[in-house]
Design a protein around this motif. Structure first.
Motif, PDB file in Angstrom:
ATOM      1  N   LEU A 169      -4.774  -8.518   0.670  1.00  0.00           N
ATOM      2  CA  LEU A 169      -4.302  -8.816   2.021  1.00  0.00           C
ATOM      3  C   LEU A 169      -2.798  -8.577   2.131  1.00  0.00           C
ATOM      4  CD1 LEU A 169      -4.939  -9.713   4.845  1.00  0.00           C
ATOM      5  CD2 LEU A 169      -4.719 -12.094   4.094  1.00  0.00           C
ATOM      6  N   SER A 170      -2.025  -9.058   1.163  1.00  0.00           N
ATOM      7  CA  SER A 170      -0.580  -8.829   1.224  1.00  0.00           C
ATOM      8  C   SER A 170      -0.253  -7.348   1.034  1.00  0.00           C
ATOM      9  CB  SER A 170       0.168  -9.687   0.204  1.00  0.00           C
ATOM     10  OG  SER A 170      -0.250  -9.396  -1.103  1.00  0.00           O
ATOM     11  N   ASP A 171      -1.042  -6.644   0.210  1.00  0.00           N
ATOM     12  CA  ASP A 171      -0.865  -5.200   0.064  1.00  0.00           C
ATOM     13  C   ASP A 171      -1.105  -4.503   1.397  1.00  0.00           C
ATOM     14  OD1 ASP A 171      -0.332  -5.524  -2.613  1.00  0.00           O
ATOM     15  OD2 ASP A 171      -2.245  -4.705  -3.309  1.00  0.00           O
ATOM     16  N   ALA A 172      -2.143  -4.913   2.114  1.00  0.00           N
ATOM     17  CA  ALA A 172      -2.460  -4.297   3.408  1.00  0.00           C
ATOM     18  C   ALA A 172      -1.339  -4.543   4.410  1.00  0.00           C
ATOM     19  CB  ALA A 172      -3.783  -4.836   3.935  1.00  0.00           C
ATOM     20  N   ARG A 173      -0.778  -5.727   4.403  1.00  0.00           N
ATOM     21  CA  ARG A 173       0.338  -6.026   5.310  1.00  0.00           C
ATOM     22  C   ARG A 173       1.552  -5.171   4.977  1.00  0.00           C
ATOM     23  NH1 ARG A 173      -0.521 -12.278   4.542  1.00  0.00           N
ATOM     24  NH2 ARG A 173      -2.198 -12.620   6.032  1.00  0.00           N
ATOM     25  N   ARG A 174       1.869  -5.099   3.691  1.00  0.00           N
ATOM     26  CA  ARG A 174       3.005  -4.280   3.260  1.00  0.00           C
ATOM     27  C   ARG A 174       2.773  -2.816   3.625  1.00  0.00           C
ATOM     28  NH1 ARG A 174       2.834  -4.291  -2.383  1.00  0.00           N
ATOM     29  NH2 ARG A 174       1.502  -2.507  -2.078  1.00  0.00           N
ATOM     30  N   ASP A 175       1.557  -2.331   3.384  1.00  0.00           N
ATOM     31  CA  ASP A 175       1.222  -0.951   3.727  1.00  0.00           C
ATOM     32  C   ASP A 175       1.395  -0.699   5.209  1.00  0.00           C
ATOM     33  OD1 ASP A 175       0.579  -0.714   1.064  1.00  0.00           O
ATOM     34  OD2 ASP A 175      -1.570  -0.367   1.401  1.00  0.00           O
ATOM     35  N   ALA A 176       0.973  -1.646   6.036  1.00  0.00           N
ATOM     36  CA  ALA A 176       1.079  -1.474   7.489  1.00  0.00           C
ATOM     37  C   ALA A 176       2.541  -1.327   7.914  1.00  0.00           C
ATOM     38  CB  ALA A 176       0.419  -2.648   8.213  1.00  0.00           C
ATOM     39  N   VAL A 177       3.416  -2.110   7.311  1.00  0.00           N
ATOM     40  CA  VAL A 177       4.847  -2.019   7.629  1.00  0.00           C
ATOM     41  C   VAL A 177       5.402  -0.670   7.190  1.00  0.00           C
ATOM     42  CG1 VAL A 177       7.131  -2.972   7.087  1.00  0.00           C
ATOM     43  CG2 VAL A 177       5.218  -4.503   7.582  1.00  0.00           C
ATOM     44  N   LEU A 178       5.061  -0.254   5.972  1.00  0.00           N
ATOM     45  CA  LEU A 178       5.555   1.027   5.479  1.00  0.00           C
ATOM     46  C   LEU A 178       5.041   2.193   6.312  1.00  0.00           C
ATOM     47  CD1 LEU A 178       5.261   0.360   1.643  1.00  0.00           C
ATOM     48  CD2 LEU A 178       7.385   0.691   2.939  1.00  0.00           C
ATOM     49  N   VAL A 179       3.766   2.172   6.654  1.00  0.00           N
ATOM     50  CA  VAL A 179       3.190   3.244   7.467  1.00  0.00           C
ATOM     51  C   VAL A 179       3.839   3.259   8.853  1.00  0.00           C
ATOM     52  CG1 VAL A 179       1.070   4.032   8.600  1.00  0.00           C
ATOM     53  CG2 VAL A 179       1.031   3.376   6.188  1.00  0.00           C
ATOM     54  N   ALA A 180       4.073   2.087   9.434  1.00  0.00           N
ATOM     55  CA  ALA A 180       4.733   2.012  10.747  1.00  0.00           C
ATOM     56  C   ALA A 180       6.146   2.594  10.686  1.00  0.00           C
ATOM     57  CB  ALA A 180       4.774   0.563  11.231  1.00  0.00           C
ATOM     58  N   ASP A 181       6.782   2.516   9.513  1.00  0.00           N
ATOM     59  CA  ASP A 181       8.112   3.093   9.337  1.00  0.00           C
ATOM     60  C   ASP A 181       8.068   4.560   8.928  1.00  0.00           C
ATOM     61  OD1 ASP A 181       9.515   0.840  10.056  1.00  0.00           O
ATOM     62  OD2 ASP A 181       9.798   0.128   8.003  1.00  0.00           O
ATOM     63  N   GLY A 182       6.863   5.154   8.893  1.00  0.00           N
ATOM     64  CA  GLY A 182       6.738   6.579   8.636  1.00  0.00           C
ATOM     65  C   GLY A 182       6.454   6.967   7.195  1.00  0.00           C
ATOM     66  N   PHE A 183       6.121   5.996   6.364  1.00  0.00           N
ATOM     67  CA  PHE A 183       5.817   6.296   4.962  1.00  0.00           C
ATOM     68  C   PHE A 183       4.333   6.558   4.771  1.00  0.00           C
ATOM     69  CE2 PHE A 183       9.811   4.096   4.582  1.00  0.00           C
ATOM     70  CZ  PHE A 183      10.430   4.708   3.523  1.00  0.00           C
ATOM     71  N   ARG A 184       4.020   7.385   3.774  1.00  0.00           N
ATOM     72  CA  ARG A 184       2.643   7.544   3.291  1.00  0.00           C
ATOM     73  C   ARG A 184       2.541   6.757   2.004  1.00  0.00           C
ATOM     74  NH1 ARG A 184       3.553  12.989   4.622  1.00  0.00           N
ATOM     75  NH2 ARG A 184       4.020  13.415   2.458  1.00  0.00           N
ATOM     76  N   ILE A 185       1.401   6.165   1.763  1.00  0.00           N
ATOM     77  CA  ILE A 185       1.184   5.378   0.560  1.00  0.00           C
ATOM     78  C   ILE A 185       0.339   6.203  -0.405  1.00  0.00           C
ATOM     79  CG2 ILE A 185       0.316   3.194  -0.384  1.00  0.00           C
ATOM     80  CD1 ILE A 185       2.495   2.880   1.801  1.00  0.00           C
ATOM     81  N   VAL A 186       0.807   6.329  -1.630  1.00  0.00           N
ATOM     82  CA  VAL A 186       0.057   7.029  -2.669  1.00  0.00           C
ATOM     83  C   VAL A 186      -0.044   6.082  -3.864  1.00  0.00           C
ATOM     84  CG1 VAL A 186       0.009   9.000  -4.239  1.00  0.00           C
ATOM     85  CG2 VAL A 186       0.873   9.286  -1.911  1.00  0.00           C
TER      86      VAL A 186
END
Length: 62
Positions: A20-37
């Motif tokens: 859940l915390s990973d998903a929240r962090r991912d959402a913030v990063l993606v909203a800032d234009g990052f891709r997660i790998v």
């Protein structure tokens, strides 16, 4: 914060314990234009060239 290109790379030892915390962090990063790998730690140790290829492939993707 504007970025020309952004990528967040994460290595994982095993299945995430804090999904859940990973998903929240991912959402913030993606909203800032990052891709997660994500890659597994053992891939970094055993297949580093493949990990680099994956990262380069993702960086070249538009």
């Amino acid at each position: 914060m504007p970025y020309d290109r952004g990528m967040a790379n994460e290595s994982q030892h095993s299945r995430p314990r804090h999904e859940l915390s990973d998903a929240r962090r991912d959402a913030v990063l993606v909203a800032d234009g990052f891709r997660i790998v994500r890659v597994w730690n053992n891939d970094i140790v055993e297949n580093l060239d493949s990990v680099f290829d994956l990262i380069l492939h993702e960086l070249r993707r538009e």
